[in-house]
Design a protein around this motif. Structure first.
Motif, short mmCIF file in Angstrom:
data_model
loop_
_atom_site.label_atom_id
_atom_site.label_comp_id
_atom_site.label_asym_id
_atom_site.label_seq_id
_atom_site.Cartn_x
_atom_site.Cartn_y
_atom_site.Cartn_z
N VAL A 259 0.84 -1.21 0.00
CA VAL A 259 0.00 0.00 0.00
C VAL A 259 0.87 1.25 0.00
O VAL A 259 0.71 2.13 -0.86
CB VAL A 259 -0.95 0.00 1.22
CG1 VAL A 259 -1.69 1.34 1.32
CG2 VAL A 259 -1.95 -1.13 1.10
N ARG A 260 1.80 1.37 0.96
CA ARG A 260 2.51 2.63 1.13
C ARG A 260 3.50 2.93 0.00
O ARG A 260 3.72 4.09 -0.35
CB ARG A 260 3.22 2.68 2.49
CG ARG A 260 4.54 1.95 2.58
CD ARG A 260 5.20 2.18 3.93
NE ARG A 260 6.51 1.56 4.00
CZ ARG A 260 7.64 2.17 3.67
NH1 ARG A 260 7.61 3.41 3.24
NH2 ARG A 260 8.80 1.53 3.77
N ILE A 261 4.09 1.88 -0.59
CA ILE A 261 5.04 2.08 -1.68
C ILE A 261 4.37 1.85 -3.03
O ILE A 261 4.53 2.63 -3.96
CB ILE A 261 6.26 1.14 -1.52
CG1 ILE A 261 7.00 1.48 -0.22
CG2 ILE A 261 7.21 1.28 -2.71
CD1 ILE A 261 8.08 0.48 0.15
N SER B 199 0.44 6.28 -7.75
CA SER B 199 -0.96 6.50 -8.12
C SER B 199 -1.54 7.72 -7.40
O SER B 199 -2.23 8.54 -8.01
CB SER B 199 -1.80 5.25 -7.77
OG SER B 199 -1.36 4.14 -8.51
N PHE B 200 -1.21 7.83 -6.11
CA PHE B 200 -1.72 8.99 -5.36
C PHE B 200 -0.98 10.27 -5.75
O PHE B 200 -1.55 11.35 -5.72
CB PHE B 200 -1.59 8.74 -3.85
CG PHE B 200 -2.77 7.99 -3.28
CD1 PHE B 200 -3.91 8.66 -2.88
CD2 PHE B 200 -2.74 6.61 -3.19
CE1 PHE B 200 -5.01 7.97 -2.39
CE2 PHE B 200 -3.83 5.91 -2.69
CZ PHE B 200 -4.97 6.59 -2.29
N LYS B 201 0.28 10.14 -6.11
CA LYS B 201 1.03 11.32 -6.58
C LYS B 201 0.39 11.86 -7.86
O LYS B 201 0.21 13.07 -8.01
CB LYS B 201 2.49 10.94 -6.82
CG LYS B 201 3.38 12.13 -7.16
CD LYS B 201 4.84 11.72 -7.24
CE LYS B 201 5.12 10.82 -8.40
NZ LYS B 201 6.56 10.54 -8.58
N THR C 108 -0.62 7.33 1.64
CA THR C 108 -0.36 5.88 1.57
C THR C 108 0.21 5.35 2.87
O THR C 108 -0.08 4.21 3.26
CB THR C 108 0.58 5.54 0.41
OG1 THR C 108 1.83 6.25 0.57
CG2 THR C 108 -0.03 5.92 -0.93
N GLY C 109 0.99 6.18 3.58
CA GLY C 109 1.52 5.75 4.88
C GLY C 109 0.42 5.53 5.89
O GLY C 109 0.41 4.52 6.61
N ASN D 181 4.98 6.63 10.41
CA ASN D 181 4.98 6.25 9.01
C ASN D 181 4.65 7.40 8.08
O ASN D 181 5.04 7.37 6.90
CB ASN D 181 4.01 5.08 8.79
CG ASN D 181 4.65 3.76 9.17
OD1 ASN D 181 5.52 3.27 8.47
ND2 ASN D 181 4.24 3.19 10.28
N ALA D 182 3.96 8.42 8.59
CA ALA D 182 3.81 9.63 7.79
C ALA D 182 5.19 10.26 7.57
O ALA D 182 5.54 10.67 6.47
CB ALA D 182 2.88 10.61 8.50
N ILE D 183 5.99 10.28 8.66
CA ILE D 183 7.35 10.82 8.56
C ILE D 183 8.23 9.93 7.70
O ILE D 183 8.93 10.39 6.79
CB ILE D 183 7.96 10.96 9.97
CG1 ILE D 183 7.18 12.00 10.78
CG2 ILE D 183 9.43 11.35 9.89
CD1 ILE D 183 7.55 12.03 12.26
#
Length: 312
Positions: free
Chosen positions: A97-99, A104-106, A128-129, A189-191
């Motif tokens: 999900v995060r990577i 896609s989200f970018k 994603t994080g 994880n946001a960081i």
């Protein structure tokens, strides 16, 4: 990520999703002993406090490799991989999900533009994080609990296996126990995600536009190493609090801030950087292995898909 040549077919979202999970699992397999050493060093202050309260004497760990040697000597080499099953479960859901969904989200935040600013990259990393933590938190809790428990004192072992850990935590602490530490983990994880992915993206973009290097192994290696260093420096304090809180007994801390305050009061500010060297060794190594593998897997999966389509 940036840097794909026009002649190359861009990887699909599905390829990125699967490739990220597989690459993260490979990286975890190769760096898990470093992660276990990091966790043991991060919770060592708690172990010392338990010893002072008359509980079983705590094993003392000194340095990254000293910790690994001590674990092997007192508990056996298998303890270095305690929690691996939960760790791999975590990566398949978490990293995918995060990577895997980062690009896609970018693109979503830039409305499909090829030129993504720092704000769009940061937003994509945070999104994603946060999604990954919400999905994979139970696996992270179980992984940390296994890594933190020492096998030298049989009564100190909290769980017999991965499934037993999920069941025991849910039974003793409620379903909420499986999501314990979600707040600090989302913050961490946001960081981590913003620093790791945005730094990798930025360094790789800079290398491709400002140097003769092309989108290949040396470029991926340098970008990943830089991302690992920056991430460790920025995320270590939150990571230590997250580990302490997720590993704590029921009622030990009233909340995340209580955990952080107890660390500051009893151990001082340097406690927030406990396990920094194994964190850097692990995260730097993990980033290099993961991103290099990820880039190659994306191309291999797309080539395999192209060959299959051609044959059909």
């Amino acid at each position: 990520m940036v840097g794909l040549r026009p002649a190359e077919v861009p990887p699909t979202a599905a390829v990125k999703f699967v490739g990220a999970g597989l690459a993260a699992c490979i990286a975890d397999l190769l760096t898990f002993p470093l992660d276990t050493a990091k966790v043991r060093l991060q919770v060592q202050g708690e172990a010392s406090i338990s010893e002072a309260m008359g509980k079983a004497p705590a094993v003392k760990y000194r340095g990254v490799f000293g910790t690994i040697i001590t674990i092997v000597r007192t508990e056996g080499p298998r303890s270095l991989y305690s929690g691996l099953v939960a760790g791999l479960q975590r990566q398949m859901s978490f990293a995918s999900v995060r990577i895997g969904l980062y690009d896609s989200f970018k693109q979503f935040y830039t409305k499909g533009s090829d030129h993504a600013g720092i704000g769009s990259r940061l937003l994509a990393g945070c999104t994603t994080g946060g999604m990954a933590v919400a999905l994979a938190q139970p696996t992270d809790v179980v992984k940390v609990r296994f890594q933190a428990q020492a096998r030298s004192y049989e009564h100190a072992r909290r769980y017999c296996g991965t499934i037993d850990a999920y069941k025991t935590i849910a039974k003793e602490e409620g379903i909420r126990g499986l999501w314990k530490g979600t707040g600090p983990n989302i913050a961490r994880n946001a960081i981590v995600n913003c620093t790791e992915l945005v730094t990798y993206d930025f360094i790789k973009d800079l290398i491709l536009t400002s140097t003769p290097m092309s989108d290949n192994l040396p470029c991926h290696f340098v970008s990943a190493f830089g991302a690992g260093l920056c991430t460790t420096v920025i995320a270590s304090p939150v990571d230590v609090v997250k580990t302490r809180y997720m590993n704590s007994a029921l009622g030990q801390y009233s909340g995340v801030l209580s955990c952080a305050a107890a660390m500051m009061t009893k151990e001082g500010p340097l406690a927030f950087y406990k396990g920094f060297m194994p964190s850097f060794l692990r995260l730097g190594t993990w980033n290099v292995i993961m991103f290099v593998t990820y880039e190659q897997l994306k191309r291999a999966l797309m080539a395999a898909n192209h060959s299959r389509t051609t044959l059909l």
